[in-house]
Design a protein around this motif. Structure first.
Motif, PDB file in Angstrom:
ATOM      1  N   PHE A 100       0.851  -1.198   0.000  1.00  0.00           N
ATOM      2  CA  PHE A 100       0.000   0.000   0.000  1.00  0.00           C
ATOM      3  C   PHE A 100       0.888   1.250   0.000  1.00  0.00           C
ATOM      4  CE2 PHE A 100       0.635   1.056   4.460  1.00  0.00           C
ATOM      5  CZ  PHE A 100       0.804  -0.166   5.092  1.00  0.00           C
ATOM      6  N   GLY A 101       0.232   2.411  -0.117  1.00  0.00           N
ATOM      7  CA  GLY A 101       0.984   3.683  -0.120  1.00  0.00           C
ATOM      8  C   GLY A 101       1.730   3.926  -1.424  1.00  0.00           C
ATOM      9  N   ASP A 102       1.270   3.288  -2.508  1.00  0.00           N
ATOM     10  CA  ASP A 102       1.941   3.496  -3.800  1.00  0.00           C
ATOM     11  C   ASP A 102       1.665   4.906  -4.307  1.00  0.00           C
ATOM     12  OD1 ASP A 102       2.398   0.864  -3.543  1.00  0.00           O
ATOM     13  OD2 ASP A 102       1.693   0.284  -5.531  1.00  0.00           O
ATOM     14  N   CYS A 103       2.710   5.621  -4.625  1.00  0.00           N
ATOM     15  CA  CYS A 103       2.533   6.940  -5.244  1.00  0.00           C
ATOM     16  C   CYS A 103       3.836   7.313  -5.929  1.00  0.00           C
ATOM     17  CB  CYS A 103       2.154   7.987  -4.195  1.00  0.00           C
ATOM     18  SG  CYS A 103       3.286   8.132  -2.825  1.00  0.00           S
ATOM     19  N   ARG A 104       3.796   8.389  -6.709  1.00  0.00           N
ATOM     20  CA  ARG A 104       5.024   8.862  -7.337  1.00  0.00           C
ATOM     21  C   ARG A 104       5.233  10.312  -6.945  1.00  0.00           C
ATOM     22  NH1 ARG A 104       0.796   7.939 -10.804  1.00  0.00           N
ATOM     23  NH2 ARG A 104       0.277   9.686 -12.177  1.00  0.00           N
ATOM     24  N   PHE A 105       6.474  10.729  -6.980  1.00  0.00           N
ATOM     25  CA  PHE A 105       6.832  12.100  -6.614  1.00  0.00           C
ATOM     26  C   PHE A 105       7.203  12.791  -7.919  1.00  0.00           C
ATOM     27  CE2 PHE A 105      10.214  14.916  -4.576  1.00  0.00           C
ATOM     28  CZ  PHE A 105       9.293  15.781  -4.009  1.00  0.00           C
ATOM     29  N   SER A 106       6.369  13.743  -8.316  1.00  0.00           N
ATOM     30  CA  SER A 106       6.493  14.289  -9.671  1.00  0.00           C
ATOM     31  C   SER A 106       6.525  15.797  -9.711  1.00  0.00           C
ATOM     32  CB  SER A 106       5.291  13.841 -10.518  1.00  0.00           C
ATOM     33  OG  SER A 106       5.270  12.445 -10.645  1.00  0.00           O
ATOM     34  N   ILE A 107       7.188  16.290 -10.746  1.00  0.00           N
ATOM     35  CA  ILE A 107       7.166  17.731 -11.008  1.00  0.00           C
ATOM     36  C   ILE A 107       5.950  18.019 -11.886  1.00  0.00           C
ATOM     37  CG2 ILE A 107       8.399  19.675 -12.083  1.00  0.00           C
ATOM     38  CD1 ILE A 107      11.017  18.278 -11.364  1.00  0.00           C
ATOM     39  N   ALA A 108       5.217  19.094 -11.552  1.00  0.00           N
ATOM     40  CA  ALA A 108       4.047  19.476 -12.346  1.00  0.00           C
ATOM     41  C   ALA A 108       4.075  20.976 -12.599  1.00  0.00           C
ATOM     42  CB  ALA A 108       2.771  19.078 -11.610  1.00  0.00           C
ATOM     43  N   VAL A 109       3.552  21.347 -13.758  1.00  0.00           N
ATOM     44  CA  VAL A 109       3.509  22.774 -14.144  1.00  0.00           C
ATOM     45  C   VAL A 109       2.094  23.096 -14.612  1.00  0.00           C
ATOM     46  CG1 VAL A 109       5.955  22.887 -14.814  1.00  0.00           C
ATOM     47  CG2 VAL A 109       4.253  22.176 -16.500  1.00  0.00           C
ATOM     48  N   ASP A 110       1.824  24.375 -14.818  1.00  0.00           N
ATOM     49  CA  ASP A 110       0.510  24.786 -15.334  1.00  0.00           C
ATOM     50  C   ASP A 110       0.207  24.064 -16.641  1.00  0.00           C
ATOM     51  OD1 ASP A 110      -0.690  26.509 -13.578  1.00  0.00           O
ATOM     52  OD2 ASP A 110       0.522  28.231 -14.233  1.00  0.00           O
ATOM     53  N   ASN A 111      -1.089  23.770 -16.843  1.00  0.00           N
ATOM     54  CA  ASN A 111      -1.500  23.080 -18.072  1.00  0.00           C
ATOM     55  C   ASN A 111      -1.022  23.773 -19.336  1.00  0.00           C
ATOM     56  OD1 ASN A 111      -2.812  20.784 -17.223  1.00  0.00           O
ATOM     57  ND2 ASN A 111      -4.703  21.898 -16.756  1.00  0.00           N
ATOM     58  N   ASP A 112      -1.005  25.111 -19.316  1.00  0.00           N
ATOM     59  CA  ASP A 112      -0.632  25.830 -20.556  1.00  0.00           C
ATOM     60  C   ASP A 112       0.870  26.120 -20.651  1.00  0.00           C
ATOM     61  OD1 ASP A 112      -0.534  27.700 -18.599  1.00  0.00           O
ATOM     62  OD2 ASP A 112      -2.262  28.870 -19.291  1.00  0.00           O
ATOM     63  N   PHE A 113       1.646  25.578 -19.728  1.00  0.00           N
ATOM     64  CA  PHE A 113       3.117  25.750 -19.779  1.00  0.00           C
ATOM     65  C   PHE A 113       3.663  24.945 -20.970  1.00  0.00           C
ATOM     66  CE2 PHE A 113       7.493  24.907 -18.727  1.00  0.00           C
ATOM     67  CZ  PHE A 113       7.911  25.904 -17.850  1.00  0.00           C
ATOM     68  N   ASP A 114       4.502  25.576 -21.776  1.00  0.00           N
ATOM     69  CA  ASP A 114       5.063  24.895 -22.950  1.00  0.00           C
ATOM     70  C   ASP A 114       6.300  24.089 -22.506  1.00  0.00           C
ATOM     71  OD1 ASP A 114       5.827  24.137 -25.493  1.00  0.00           O
ATOM     72  OD2 ASP A 114       6.877  26.030 -25.892  1.00  0.00           O
ATOM     73  N   TYR A 115       6.061  22.867 -22.037  1.00  0.00           N
ATOM     74  CA  TYR A 115       7.149  22.061 -21.462  1.00  0.00           C
ATOM     75  C   TYR A 115       7.915  21.311 -22.548  1.00  0.00           C
ATOM     76  CZ  TYR A 115       9.710  19.141 -18.208  1.00  0.00           C
ATOM     77  OH  TYR A 115      10.710  18.529 -17.496  1.00  0.00           O
ATOM     78  N   GLN A 116       9.222  21.547 -22.622  1.00  0.00           N
ATOM     79  CA  GLN A 116      10.051  20.934 -23.669  1.00  0.00           C
ATOM     80  C   GLN A 116      11.085  19.969 -23.091  1.00  0.00           C
ATOM     81  OE1 GLN A 116       9.650  21.522 -26.905  1.00  0.00           O
ATOM     82  NE2 GLN A 116       8.053  23.083 -26.642  1.00  0.00           N
TER      83      GLN A 116
END
Ligand code: ATP
Ligand code: PRP
Ligand code: MG
Length: 298
Positions: A100-116
């Motif tokens: 149990f306790g499965d999760c990931r640690f992730s970087i997130a940005v605004d939906n409209d951020f142009d991530y390259q």
């Protein structure tokens, strides 16, 4: 005289609490956790349960205050890195990975951020609770950034103007979605674990730990396993057995009043999918039952 009761730290309230308490109960540890008390004594085993914030658990084990702790790997990793920097004790053993306790640690940005790619994060301000794990990732990627430490509500930081991006725990992704954010880098995968202090325990205490570990195995394997019962024509017994997933030797029993059919019982390490049940039926199997298993000892 040394303390003979085994001390176990668990999260008082949060994502790991219910599953931890359920697991202890399934392992036969009887304890009344309906009070607000910090320490609860087991009624049937020499065990004391300490209920604390999850952030405190790795330190309590590493400092030898408790013998065992149920904790998320992410918190354990963060505390270990923090203590290394501070030159504080970090030694411990991870004695069991938990289901149990499965999760990931992730970087997130605004939906409209142009991530390259990770370079798009250069010189941004990133809000997170687990600053050391983020720092390691950003340094390995060689991307300069500014850290903004928040112990809660990390996901609202961009909207509140506190940060340009966040790094937080994600499971279903619903929290990110609700806050208009998209996951762009998974930097750590975590599950709950059982950690033990590194110094040897007394013989009796270690015996108790070993018993608990065996019982956890029994509970976790049972959870993944199913007891499958069906009636099968003798002519297709081999084909039907071959379809049953990850099973040990099946038990074959006579069916009263039938000469051409037998009952087949099997413990399977996996669930039985509808598609397989349909195939079994096509081979003449009938009265197919798939039952959960509560406990198992092999
Ligand atoms: N969405 C999730 N799904 C599954 N596991 C999660 C999720 N979020 C967190 N976890 C795991 O559960 C642990 C505890 O999460 P929780 O959100 O309860 O922590 P907390 O708010 O820091 O609690 P505390 O008040 O004890 O400090 C996390 O460190 C992580 O290992
Ligand atoms: O991807 P999701 O399934 O939405 O899960 C992610 C959320 O779960 C955790 O918080 P939690 O709900 O445990 O509450 P918290 O704010 O107290 O940390 C985590 O900090 C995220 O906010
Ligand atoms: Mg916490």
């Amino acid at each position: 005289m040394p303390e003979q009761r085994l001390r176990i730290a668990i999260q008082k309230k949060g994502r790991l609490s219910d599953d931890t308490v359920k697991l202890l109960k399934a392992c036969g540890v009887k304890v009344n956790l309906n009070t607000q008390r910090l320490i609860a004594h087991s009624e049937n085993m020499p065990i004391d349960i300490l209920r604390v914030r999850d952030d405190d658990i790795p330190g309590l084990v590493m400092d030898g205050v408790v013998d065992l702790g149920f904790i998320g790997q992410n918190v354990l990793e963060e505390e270990s890195m923090m203590r290394k920097v501070a030159n504080e004790p970090t030694s411990h053993k991870v004695v069991k990975e938990l289901a149990f306790g499965d999760c990931r640690f992730s970087i997130a940005v605004d939906n409209d951020f142009d991530y390259q790619g990770v370079q798009s994060l250069a010189n941004l301000r990133i809000a997170t609770t687990y600053v050391h794990i983020l720092k390691r990732f950003m340094e390995e990627a060689n991307v300069p950034y500014t850290s903004c430490m928040l112990t809660g509500s990390v996901e609202v930081a961009p909207r509140a103007g506190l940060a340009d991006a966040i790094c937080d725990l994600v499971s279903t992704g619903a929290t990110l979605e609700a806050n208009g954010l998209k996951e762009v880098e998974v930097i750590y995968r975590s599950t709950a674990v059982l950690m033990q202090r590194d110094e040897p325990l007394t013989g009796e205490k270690q015996e108790l730990v070993d018993r608990i570990l065996t019982r956890i195995d029994g509970v976790q394997t049972a959870k993944e396993s199913k007891y499958i019962m069906l009636n099968a024509p003798k002519s297709n017994l081999k084909a039907i057995s071959d379809l049953l997933p990850g099973s040990d030797l099946p038990t074959v029993m006579e069916l009263a009043g039938s000469t051409d059919h037998v009952a087949l019982h099997v413990v399977s390490k996996e669930n039985l999918f509808w598609e397989t049940m349909e195939q079994l039926k096509a081979l003449g199997a009938s009265s197919i039952l798939v039952l959960p298993i509560e406990k198992m000892m092999e």
